[in-house]
Design a protein around this motif. Structure first.
Motif, PDB file in Angstrom:
ATOM      1  N   LEU A 322       0.442  -1.065   0.123  1.00 31.04           N
ATOM      2  CA  LEU A 322      -0.083   0.128   0.052  1.00 31.04           C
ATOM      3  C   LEU A 322       0.552   1.172  -0.745  1.00 31.04           C
ATOM      4  CD1 LEU A 322      -3.018   1.108   0.369  1.00 31.04           C
ATOM      5  CD2 LEU A 322      -2.102   1.175   2.081  1.00 31.04           C
ATOM      6  N   GLU A 323       0.739   2.079  -1.217  1.00 27.43           N
ATOM      7  CA  GLU A 323       1.202   3.476  -1.153  1.00 27.43           C
ATOM      8  C   GLU A 323       0.750   4.433  -1.094  1.00 27.43           C
ATOM      9  OE1 GLU A 323       4.668   5.841  -3.270  1.00 27.43           O
ATOM     10  OE2 GLU A 323       4.405   3.444  -3.975  1.00 27.43           O
ATOM     11  N   ILE A 324       0.123   5.403  -0.255  1.00 28.02           N
ATOM     12  CA  ILE A 324      -1.108   6.282  -0.236  1.00 28.02           C
ATOM     13  C   ILE A 324      -0.352   7.413  -1.140  1.00 28.02           C
ATOM     14  CG2 ILE A 324      -2.377   8.275   1.128  1.00 28.02           C
ATOM     15  CD1 ILE A 324      -2.897   5.122   0.977  1.00 28.02           C
ATOM     16  N   THR A 325      -1.109   7.770  -1.803  1.00 28.72           N
ATOM     17  CA  THR A 325      -0.191   9.360  -3.382  1.00 28.72           C
ATOM     18  C   THR A 325      -1.182  10.427  -2.638  1.00 28.72           C
ATOM     19  OG1 THR A 325      -1.898   9.030  -4.721  1.00 28.72           O
ATOM     20  CG2 THR A 325      -0.221   7.732  -5.085  1.00 28.72           C
ATOM     21  N   GLU A 326      -0.716  11.769  -2.618  1.00 29.62           N
ATOM     22  CA  GLU A 326      -0.941  12.615  -2.408  1.00 29.62           C
ATOM     23  C   GLU A 326      -2.495  12.977  -1.994  1.00 29.62           C
ATOM     24  OE1 GLU A 326       1.794  16.788  -2.534  1.00 29.62           O
ATOM     25  OE2 GLU A 326       2.656  15.218  -4.875  1.00 29.62           O
ATOM     26  N   LEU A 327      -2.997  12.166  -3.606  1.00 27.89           N
ATOM     27  CA  LEU A 327      -4.258  12.321  -3.939  1.00 27.89           C
ATOM     28  C   LEU A 327      -5.061  11.585  -2.892  1.00 27.89           C
ATOM     29  CD1 LEU A 327      -3.735  12.773  -7.868  1.00 27.89           C
ATOM     30  CD2 LEU A 327      -3.826  14.056  -6.135  1.00 27.89           C
ATOM     31  N   GLN A 328      -4.487  10.596  -2.431  1.00 31.31           N
ATOM     32  CA  GLN A 328      -5.465   9.907  -1.571  1.00 31.31           C
ATOM     33  C   GLN A 328      -4.864  10.021  -0.586  1.00 31.31           C
ATOM     34  OE1 GLN A 328      -2.990   6.659  -2.360  1.00 31.31           O
ATOM     35  NE2 GLN A 328      -4.387   5.470  -3.760  1.00 31.31           N
ATOM     36  N   ASN A 329      -5.964  11.410   0.869  1.00 35.04           N
ATOM     37  CA  ASN A 329      -6.049  11.963   2.062  1.00 35.04           C
ATOM     38  C   ASN A 329      -6.089  10.758   3.193  1.00 35.04           C
ATOM     39  OD1 ASN A 329      -8.333  12.245   0.911  1.00 35.04           O
ATOM     40  ND2 ASN A 329      -7.987  14.842   1.278  1.00 35.04           N
ATOM     41  N   THR A 340      -4.726  -9.538   5.937  1.00 35.36           N
ATOM     42  CA  THR A 340      -3.388 -10.347   6.125  1.00 35.36           C
ATOM     43  C   THR A 340      -2.449  -9.676   4.954  1.00 35.36           C
ATOM     44  OG1 THR A 340      -4.405 -12.283   5.649  1.00 35.36           O
ATOM     45  CG2 THR A 340      -3.909 -11.738   8.167  1.00 35.36           C
ATOM     46  N   CYS A 341      -2.626 -10.035   3.513  1.00 38.69           N
ATOM     47  CA  CYS A 341      -1.831 -10.051   2.655  1.00 38.69           C
ATOM     48  C   CYS A 341      -0.814  -9.188   2.777  1.00 38.69           C
ATOM     49  CB  CYS A 341      -2.910  -9.923   1.067  1.00 38.69           C
ATOM     50  SG  CYS A 341      -3.802  -8.630   0.974  1.00 38.69           S
ATOM     51  N   LEU A 342      -1.288  -8.091   3.001  1.00 41.32           N
ATOM     52  CA  LEU A 342      -0.388  -6.453   3.172  1.00 41.32           C
ATOM     53  C   LEU A 342       0.327  -6.697   4.028  1.00 41.32           C
ATOM     54  CD1 LEU A 342      -1.315  -3.677   2.275  1.00 41.32           C
ATOM     55  CD2 LEU A 342      -2.252  -3.162   4.085  1.00 41.32           C
ATOM     56  N   LYS A 343       1.956  -6.244   3.018  1.00 45.36           N
ATOM     57  CA  LYS A 343       3.293  -6.710   4.156  1.00 45.36           C
ATOM     58  C   LYS A 343       4.002  -5.276   4.063  1.00 45.36           C
ATOM     59  CE  LYS A 343       4.212 -11.559   1.726  1.00 45.36           C
ATOM     60  NZ  LYS A 343       4.299 -12.468   1.190  1.00 45.36           N
ATOM     61  N   SER A 344       3.442  -4.403   3.262  1.00 44.57           N
ATOM     62  CA  SER A 344       4.601  -3.311   3.061  1.00 44.57           C
ATOM     63  C   SER A 344       3.348  -2.058   2.709  1.00 44.57           C
ATOM     64  CB  SER A 344       5.439  -2.870   1.733  1.00 44.57           C
ATOM     65  OG  SER A 344       5.582  -1.673   1.479  1.00 44.57           O
ATOM     66  N   VAL A 345       3.586  -0.345   3.702  1.00 41.33           N
ATOM     67  CA  VAL A 345       2.581   0.129   3.849  1.00 41.33           C
ATOM     68  C   VAL A 345       3.854   1.864   3.345  1.00 41.33           C
ATOM     69  CG1 VAL A 345       1.967   1.417   5.046  1.00 41.33           C
ATOM     70  CG2 VAL A 345       1.085  -0.804   5.338  1.00 41.33           C
ATOM     71  N   THR A 346       3.262   1.857   2.522  1.00 39.96           N
ATOM     72  CA  THR A 346       3.701   3.766   2.806  1.00 39.96           C
ATOM     73  C   THR A 346       3.200   4.738   2.510  1.00 39.96           C
ATOM     74  OG1 THR A 346       5.964   2.318   1.415  1.00 39.96           O
ATOM     75  CG2 THR A 346       5.597   5.050   1.486  1.00 39.96           C
ATOM     76  N   ILE A 347       3.244   5.965   3.890  1.00 43.91           N
ATOM     77  CA  ILE A 347       2.602   6.948   4.040  1.00 43.91           C
ATOM     78  C   ILE A 347       3.505   8.447   4.135  1.00 43.91           C
ATOM     79  CG2 ILE A 347       0.732   7.852   4.975  1.00 43.91           C
ATOM     80  CD1 ILE A 347      -0.317   5.460   6.210  1.00 43.91           C
ATOM     81  N   ARG A 348       4.141   8.735   3.589  1.00 44.32           N
ATOM     82  CA  ARG A 348       5.135  10.025   3.442  1.00 44.32           C
ATOM     83  C   ARG A 348       4.644  11.260   3.173  1.00 44.32           C
ATOM     84  NH1 ARG A 348       8.303   7.392  -1.376  1.00 44.32           N
ATOM     85  NH2 ARG A 348       9.455   5.248  -0.956  1.00 44.32           N
ATOM     86  N   PHE A 349       3.109  11.615   3.890  1.00 48.10           N
ATOM     87  CA  PHE A 349       2.665  12.853   3.990  1.00 48.10           C
ATOM     88  C   PHE A 349       1.926  12.580   5.036  1.00 48.10           C
ATOM     89  CE2 PHE A 349       2.519  10.799  -0.548  1.00 48.10           C
ATOM     90  CZ  PHE A 349       3.504  12.094  -1.482  1.00 48.10           C
ATOM     91  N   GLY A 350       1.823  13.863   5.424  1.00 54.12           N
ATOM     92  CA  GLY A 350       1.424  13.871   6.835  1.00 54.12           C
ATOM     93  C   GLY A 350      -0.096  14.568   7.308  1.00 54.12           C
ATOM     94  N   ASN A 351      -0.415  14.492   5.780  1.00 57.50           N
ATOM     95  CA  ASN A 351      -1.935  15.535   6.113  1.00 57.50           C
ATOM     96  C   ASN A 351      -2.901  13.600   6.325  1.00 57.50           C
ATOM     97  OD1 ASN A 351      -1.400  14.645   3.115  1.00 57.50           O
ATOM     98  ND2 ASN A 351      -2.840  16.779   2.470  1.00 57.50           N
TER      99      ASN A 351
END
Length: 400
Positions: A322-329, A340-351
């Motif tokens: 899962l990688e959250i983009t700027e458009l997905q707030n 249980t399938c989820l292995k990686s989470v990326t959220i680099r935006f603070g909003n």
């Protein structure tokens, strides 16, 4: 007394001018009499139990020429304002009803198939305007049923629910105790519906059915729609569905895969609560767009099919990152509950707004690259599972 009792082959009766009396019960259980031609002096009224019940089931009483007409393997009654399909008289076991009668739509009458219990496939075309109670009551060998709508008539929106709006309606009859009973054939395996709103519980407790094909234009999976369909194995949710109601799939133990189209905006309470006893049924959820998934409102954990399935597939690929983009707030409540399938989470935006219980049960998360303030929400107490941690942001971490 009882001279014609139970004569279900009778579709019409002519009363001669010499007739002076009809004894009580003479036409008991002659449920398919659609026409009475009355040349006598008796006062015969359609729908009346008088005069031996000769016109109890009749659509019309008159003194002229017969209005019953045979077209191929079907008998119709032309009542002027309404046309009725009265009987199927053929021998085929796979049948498609006529599109029309002399260019007019018609009503499928009660007991229209009561002398043919070996039919396996029936297709009723979209031109049919009404299907009366018990129209398919005697179809004891039916395997495949195609309908223009479910119930008596086509619904365009939700209404006060009753049994005339369910599939049971076409299999209904009045038992000896006067109560409505249902003769849904044990052989019934597939139901196809081409149009109309499907009311609450429309397919409820169809325990033998394995496949249901829904209308392409369906917008709502209503409450309890498939509840109790314990052998349902095949179902595709159409692309226009926006809402799935409460307990829609309760006890669908054998439904292993479900698709959630991008049109869905709301999953109501316990929409995918398969059982109160444990995890049964679903093992896979199919979607085409992660952004659309993040736009869904999940009423509770059991509203999300991942609650049971655990595995989310996007365009056929297992969703592990899962990688959250700027458009997905926003990540809504319960969005990845038990994923249980989820292995990686990326959220680099603070909003980004992360809802409650969004990542509960995500026991396979091992790699994270997130703003530090999201760490407790995403990881919870599963720190020991982590292999790679990349933190950004200015939120200080607690000592523990």
């Amino acid at each position: 007394f009882g001279a014609f009792r139970g004569s279900v082959e009778l579709l019409g009766v002519t009363l001669p001018s010499s007739l002076t009396e009809i004894k009580t019960g003479a036409f008991d259980n002659c449920a398919r009499i659609a026409e009475v031609i009355n040349k006598s002096d008796l006062n015969i009224v359609a729908g009346s139990p008088d005069h031996g019940g000769v016109a109890l089931a009749a659509e019309g009483v008159h003194s002229g020429e017969t209005r019953l007409k045979t077209v191929g393997d079907y008998v119709f009654y032309d009542g002027g304002d309404e046309v009725y399909l009265v009987a199927y008289i053929g021998k085929d076991t796979v049948i498609t009803l006529p599109e029309s009668y002399e260019g007019r739509s018609y009503i499928v009458r009660e007991n229209a198939f009561c002398t043919t219990d070996d039919i396996t496939d029936i297709t009723i075309p979209g031109s049919v305007e009404k299907i009366e109670r018990g129209a398919l009551y005697f179809c004891n060998s039916l395997i495949n049923l195609t309908l223009p709508f479910v119930g008596e008539t086509k619904l365009s929106s939700a209404a006060e629910a009753d049994d005339t709006m369910t599939l049971k309606h076409v299999f209904a009859y009045t038992g000896e105790n006067g109560q409505t009973e249902y003769n849904i054939p044990d052989t019934l395996r597939k139901i196809t519906v081409s149009d109309g709103y499907l009311q609450k519980g429309a397919f409820k407790n169809l325990s033998k059915v394995k496949e249901i094909v829904l209308p392409d234009n369906l917008e709502t999976i209503s409450e309890d729609l498939f509840s109790g369909c314990i052998n349902l194995t095949s179902l595709v949710i159409p692309d226009k569905v926006a809402e799935i109601g409460k307990n829609a799939f309760f006890c669908c133990f054998k439904l292993e895969t479900i698709n959630i189209p991008s049109s869905v905006k709301k999953l109501d309470t316990d929409a995918f609560k398969i059982s109160a006893l444990g995890n049964y049924g679903l093992i896979q959820v199919d979607i085409t767009d992660v952004s659309a998934w993040l736009s869904i409102s999940f009423a509770n954990a059991a509203a999300n099919p991942l609650h049971h399935a655990g595995r989310l597939y996007v365009n056929g690929q297992l969703f592990e990152e899962l990688e959250i983009t700027e458009l997905q707030n926003k990540i809504p409540d319960y969005a990845f509950y038990n994923a249980t399938c989820l292995k990686s989470v990326t959220i680099r935006f603070g909003n980004v707004q992360i809802g409650e219980n969004s990542f509960i049960g995500c026991t396979s998360i091992s790699d994270i690259d997130i703003d530090s303030k999201y760490l407790p929400t995403v990881v919870g107490d599963r720190v020991a599972n982590l292999e790679t941690v990349v933190l950004s942001g200015s939120t200080p971490l607690a000592a523990n």
